[in-house]
Design a protein around this motif. Sequence first.
Motif, short mmCIF file in Angstrom:
data_model
loop_
_atom_site.label_atom_id
_atom_site.label_comp_id
_atom_site.label_asym_id
_atom_site.label_seq_id
_atom_site.Cartn_x
_atom_site.Cartn_y
_atom_site.Cartn_z
N ASN A 12 0.83 -1.20 0.00
CA ASN A 12 0.00 0.00 0.00
C ASN A 12 0.87 1.25 0.00
N GLY A 22 20.30 3.77 8.93
CA GLY A 22 18.90 3.44 9.21
C GLY A 22 18.71 3.21 10.70
N THR A 23 19.62 2.38 11.27
CA THR A 23 19.48 2.05 12.70
C THR A 23 19.97 3.17 13.59
N GLN A 38 13.09 10.90 23.92
CA GLN A 38 12.59 9.69 23.27
C GLN A 38 11.18 9.85 22.71
N GLN A 95 12.99 9.30 7.35
CA GLN A 95 14.03 9.24 8.40
C GLN A 95 15.26 8.50 7.90
N TYR A 147 10.61 9.47 19.19
CA TYR A 147 10.60 8.14 18.57
C TYR A 147 9.19 7.58 18.48
N LEU A 195 20.31 6.34 14.65
CA LEU A 195 19.67 7.61 14.32
C LEU A 195 20.58 8.79 14.61
N ARG A 196 21.45 8.65 15.61
CA ARG A 196 22.35 9.79 15.90
C ARG A 196 23.36 9.97 14.78
N ARG A 244 5.38 -0.12 15.21
CA ARG A 244 5.77 -1.42 15.76
C ARG A 244 4.55 -2.13 16.33
N LYS A 271 18.92 -2.73 32.81
CA LYS A 271 18.52 -1.64 33.72
C LYS A 271 17.56 -2.16 34.77
N HIS A 281 7.84 1.15 25.03
CA HIS A 281 8.97 0.95 24.09
C HIS A 281 9.46 -0.49 24.15
N GLU A 338 11.09 -0.37 10.64
CA GLU A 338 10.64 0.05 11.97
C GLU A 338 11.59 -0.44 13.05
N GLY A 339 12.84 -0.60 12.69
CA GLY A 339 13.84 -1.06 13.66
C GLY A 339 14.19 -2.49 13.37
N LYS A 388 19.16 -4.21 26.72
CA LYS A 388 19.64 -3.08 27.54
C LYS A 388 18.64 -2.72 28.61
N GLN A 412 18.04 -3.54 22.12
CA GLN A 412 17.38 -2.48 22.86
C GLN A 412 16.72 -3.07 24.11
N MET A 454 7.52 5.69 15.52
CA MET A 454 8.01 4.34 15.26
C MET A 454 7.35 3.34 16.18
C1 LIG Z 1 -4.92 3.23 3.23
C2 LIG Z 1 -4.94 2.36 4.42
C3 LIG Z 1 -3.56 2.10 5.00
C4 LIG Z 1 -3.64 1.32 6.31
C5 LIG Z 1 -2.47 0.38 6.46
C6 LIG Z 1 -2.97 -1.00 6.57
C7 LIG Z 1 -2.53 -1.62 7.84
C8 LIG Z 1 -1.05 -1.95 7.80
C9 LIG Z 1 -0.54 -2.10 9.19
C10 LIG Z 1 0.74 -2.36 9.45
C11 LIG Z 1 1.74 -2.57 8.36
C12 LIG Z 1 2.97 -1.80 8.62
C13 LIG Z 1 3.33 -1.00 7.40
C14 LIG Z 1 4.56 -0.20 7.73
C15 LIG Z 1 5.31 0.27 6.52
C16 LIG Z 1 6.79 0.39 6.82
C17 LIG Z 1 7.08 1.70 7.50
C18 LIG Z 1 8.51 1.73 7.92
C19 LIG Z 1 8.97 2.85 8.49
C20 LIG Z 1 10.32 2.87 9.01
O1 LIG Z 1 11.09 1.94 8.93
S1 LIG Z 1 10.68 4.34 9.81
C21 LIG Z 1 12.35 4.16 10.30
C22 LIG Z 1 12.48 3.14 11.44
N1 LIG Z 1 13.78 3.24 12.02
C23 LIG Z 1 14.07 2.79 13.23
O2 LIG Z 1 13.29 2.15 13.91
C24 LIG Z 1 15.45 3.12 13.73
C25 LIG Z 1 15.89 2.12 14.78
N2 LIG Z 1 16.86 2.76 15.65
C26 LIG Z 1 16.47 3.25 16.86
O3 LIG Z 1 15.36 3.16 17.28
C27 LIG Z 1 17.55 3.90 17.69
O4 LIG Z 1 18.61 4.33 16.93
C28 LIG Z 1 18.09 2.91 18.74
C29 LIG Z 1 17.03 2.76 19.76
C30 LIG Z 1 18.40 1.58 18.08
C31 LIG Z 1 19.34 3.41 19.37
O5 LIG Z 1 19.07 4.65 19.93
P1 LIG Z 1 20.29 5.54 20.46
O6 LIG Z 1 21.59 4.94 20.01
O7 LIG Z 1 20.00 6.90 20.09
O8 LIG Z 1 20.30 5.45 22.02
P2 LIG Z 1 19.90 4.36 23.05
O9 LIG Z 1 20.79 4.52 24.22
O10 LIG Z 1 19.82 3.01 22.44
O11 LIG Z 1 18.46 4.86 23.45
C32 LIG Z 1 18.42 6.06 24.21
C33 LIG Z 1 17.30 5.93 25.22
O12 LIG Z 1 16.10 6.03 24.49
C34 LIG Z 1 15.30 4.90 24.75
N3 LIG Z 1 14.58 4.64 23.53
C35 LIG Z 1 15.09 4.27 22.36
N4 LIG Z 1 14.11 4.13 21.45
C36 LIG Z 1 12.96 4.46 22.09
C37 LIG Z 1 11.59 4.52 21.69
N5 LIG Z 1 11.21 4.20 20.44
N6 LIG Z 1 10.67 4.91 22.59
C38 LIG Z 1 11.05 5.22 23.86
N7 LIG Z 1 12.33 5.17 24.32
C39 LIG Z 1 13.26 4.80 23.42
C40 LIG Z 1 16.27 3.81 25.12
O13 LIG Z 1 15.64 2.81 25.86
C41 LIG Z 1 17.25 4.60 25.92
O14 LIG Z 1 16.69 4.82 27.19
P3 LIG Z 1 17.66 4.97 28.46
O15 LIG Z 1 18.46 6.21 28.21
O16 LIG Z 1 18.52 3.73 28.46
O17 LIG Z 1 16.72 5.05 29.62
#
Ligand SMILES: CCCCCCCC/C=C\CCCCCCC/C=C/C(=O)SCCNC(=O)CCNC(=O)[C@H](O)C(C)(C)COP(=O)(O)OP(=O)(O)OC[C@H]1O[C@@H](n2cnc3c(N)ncnc32)[C@H](O)[C@@H]1OP(=O)(O)O
Length: 616
Positions: free
Chosen positions: A48, A94-95, A222, A88, A225, A97-98, A232, A387, A321, A371-372, A383, A380, A228
């Motif tokens: 879609n 991709g992974t 956060q 994004q 985020y 983000l920083r 998920r 904690k 998350h 979406e990760g 980690k 993640q 995303m």
């Molecule tokens: C017309 C009708 C349509 C209807 C649709 C029909 C129905 C269909 C339904 C479903 C189908 C799905 C279709 C989807 C289509 C695809 C779309 C795709 C989109 C994408 O892919 S968007 C891009 C996605 N990218 C990512 O996910 C990147 C992944 N990377 C990361 O998330 C981060 O870089 C990381 C988490 C891996 C690493 O972060 P970072 O290095 O910056 O630091 P950390 O120390 O790891 O994290 C810091 C801190 O933040 C907390 N944290 C991290 N992420 C989150 C979060 N998401 N939420 C909350 N908190 C978060 C983490 O735990 C750390 O916390 P602490 O400091 O340790 O406490």
Amino acid sequence: MASMSVKHAIAAAKKLRSLQERFNPGGSDIYPALMGDEAITALIPSGNPLSVHILMFTRALREQGTDEQYEKFGRRADNNEIIGTFAQTELGHGTYLRGLEARADYDRGTEEFVLNTPKLSSYKWWPGGLGQTCNYCIFVAQLYIDNEAKGMAMFVVQIRDEETHMPLPGVHVGEIGKKMGLNGVNNGFLGLKDYRVPRLNMLMRHQQVLPDGRFVKSPVSQVSYFPMVFVRCMVARQNSNYLAQAATIATRYSVIRRQSPIEEGQPEPKILEHLTQQMKVIPEIVTAVVYRLAAANLQNMYNETAEAVYRKDFSRLPELHALACILKVATSYDSTYGIERLRQACGGHGYLTAGNLGNIFAMAAPACTYEGENSVLYLQVGKILMKNWSQVLAGRELMPSMAYISECSKMTSFPQWTGSWECLLKAIQYACVGSIRLAFQSYNARVQSAQSQTAAVNYSGLELTKAAELHGRSYVAGNFYQQIVNSPNKHQRSPQFQKVLENMLELHLIQIFFRHLGDILRFIRITEDEISALQRRLEEVLKELRPDAVAITDAFDFNDKILSSALGCYDGNVYERLFEAALKHPLNRKSVPDFFEAHLKPFMKENADNAKKSKL
Ligand SMILES: CCCCCCCC/C=C\CCCCCCC/C=C/C(=O)SCCNC(=O)CCNC(=O)[C@H](O)C(C)(C)COP(=O)(O)OP(=O)(O)OC[C@H]1O[C@@H](n2cnc3c(N)ncnc32)[C@H](O)[C@@H]1OP(=O)(O)O
Ligand SMILES: Cc1cc2nc3c(=O)[nH]c(=O)nc-3n(C[C@H](O)[C@H](O)[C@H](O)COP(=O)(O)OP(=O)(O)OC[C@H]3O[C@@H](n4cnc5c(N)ncnc54)[C@H](O)[C@@H]3O)c2cc1C
């Protein structure tokens, strides 16, 4: 294909809008409306091109923009007057983000942001619909003020003229090319060169840049985020749907197809009478049910957290998350594995396009990446478990979905083995906590030896991943157990229905037990007799569920149009439909294919002439 997909996507978006108005009048939550999403998804087997518009662009505007920004952009997006995507990921990142390279420099003189993708690797790459469909996007970039990095920010960027759809000046946009599936989505690339947007195009609900260039940091970084996290949650539901569709197809085919007598001299039975076929098909039916229930639970939690975040209460973000990560990973991994197993259970016909199992696989599989990426999200969660284990050691309470970790941590040994459901569930949880404890010992030893947290996570990655996987199993099995055994509406179920549900619980728990027997035996002593007893129960419960397999998959309520499968058609006329599909193949339009005169005949003649010469 792209234009057909867009045509169908528009029809689906109209349907979704009407569902939304019916299920959630004037509301913003599309999830209730997505109860029809099986139909939506089936309408567009090549994916879609409006998914990201609906699931991410509109939600980011609502959740990350101010009320004024919603009025300016969000309302038009919700009404499909403009079509956007979520840009994004970049060609180079991709992974991490920083590490994103796209940048937004604030120009206080004009109160604008200057957007650039400075290098080829900075180009946005992958966003759904970006190639041809969208005229707007949420552009995620590193924010710079006076050349000082402030972290990630989101910008509403118009990329095409609303009338002509021509790319605007400074915009380089297009399609990234053919994929292994979802080729109707026109995932695209986007380069920006000195592209200016007004200050108020930066989404500022949680962080702001004031006209004079002062930066007001988000109270919780956060929360950016959050778009995303929503997807998920959707992936957990959607991939359980894909598995349910494949399970329906394979089940129906398995009660039509007859092959190989079980007793000498007996007629060929339906292949679902073979125990090994039951072991391929029935656990996947149950897994689809298990994940659909877990996804519904997660969606409720998302809605509650989203409302809390709207009130600036961010307390539930960490738990959401963790659960969104673990369920997105578990559902996408298990559904992808399950669909392929179901395809194999259908023999050669499972490999035919007319069976649609390949396309369902191609639709489900990328969820392990987008979406990760799954292994990253497992880390993640690993980690987060570290904690939480520190909290356990400090005697503090854990988030509700991790309460079992505290309970198990107090057990000095595993109680007497009974083999009951509670015992099986506790065994999985106990093995999980044992794995967390071991992972923490490795991880903490590294941190204590002055390794950075990031390095310690990397070098303890295998144990963190194991702990995360077992946490996912514990959560999902625990949720299923509660729904079957302790549900408040259990008394409303007929005894027969409750028995079917309990058989599914029995199968799920025993199947997960055997899948993680190695992990469990590491921490719990179980005798050979106790394991053999579980093997017998597994065989017994497959036999018990066999008569209900068709009814359970019929209850998924996928019509023939959604399944789009000659193997899974409701009327069971498999061979007629396979043959009908075969005759429609273009190669069957002529008795003699064009390539005969052009290639095959000369090839065979040349070989015959050479053979004659060699005899002379
Ligand atoms: C017309 C009708 C349509 C209807 C649709 C029909 C129905 C269909 C339904 C479903 C189908 C799905 C279709 C989807 C289509 C695809 C779309 C795709 C989109 C994408 O892919 S968007 C891009 C996605 N990218 C990512 O996910 C990147 C992944 N990377 C990361 O998330 C981060 O870089 C990381 C988490 C891996 C690493 O972060 P970072 O290095 O910056 O630091 P950390 O120390 O790891 O994290 C810091 C801190 O933040 C907390 N944290 C991290 N992420 C989150 C979060 N998401 N939420 C909350 N908190 C978060 C983490 O735990 C750390 O916390 P602490 O400091 O340790 O406490
Ligand atoms: C069908 C599809 C649709 C998509 N739609 C969108 C969209 O609409 N919008 C959008 O912005 N993006 C979208 N994406 C992009 C998607 O979000 C990224 O592909 C995903 O985040 C992974 O990033 P990457 O591809 O750059 O892989 P990388 O981040 O380069 O990772 C490659 C591999 O390296 C390993 N790895 C990476 N980081 C780590 C780590 N920290 N620890 C251990 N191993 C690691 C993993 O094995 C990973 O698979 C889509 C992708 C697909 C396939």
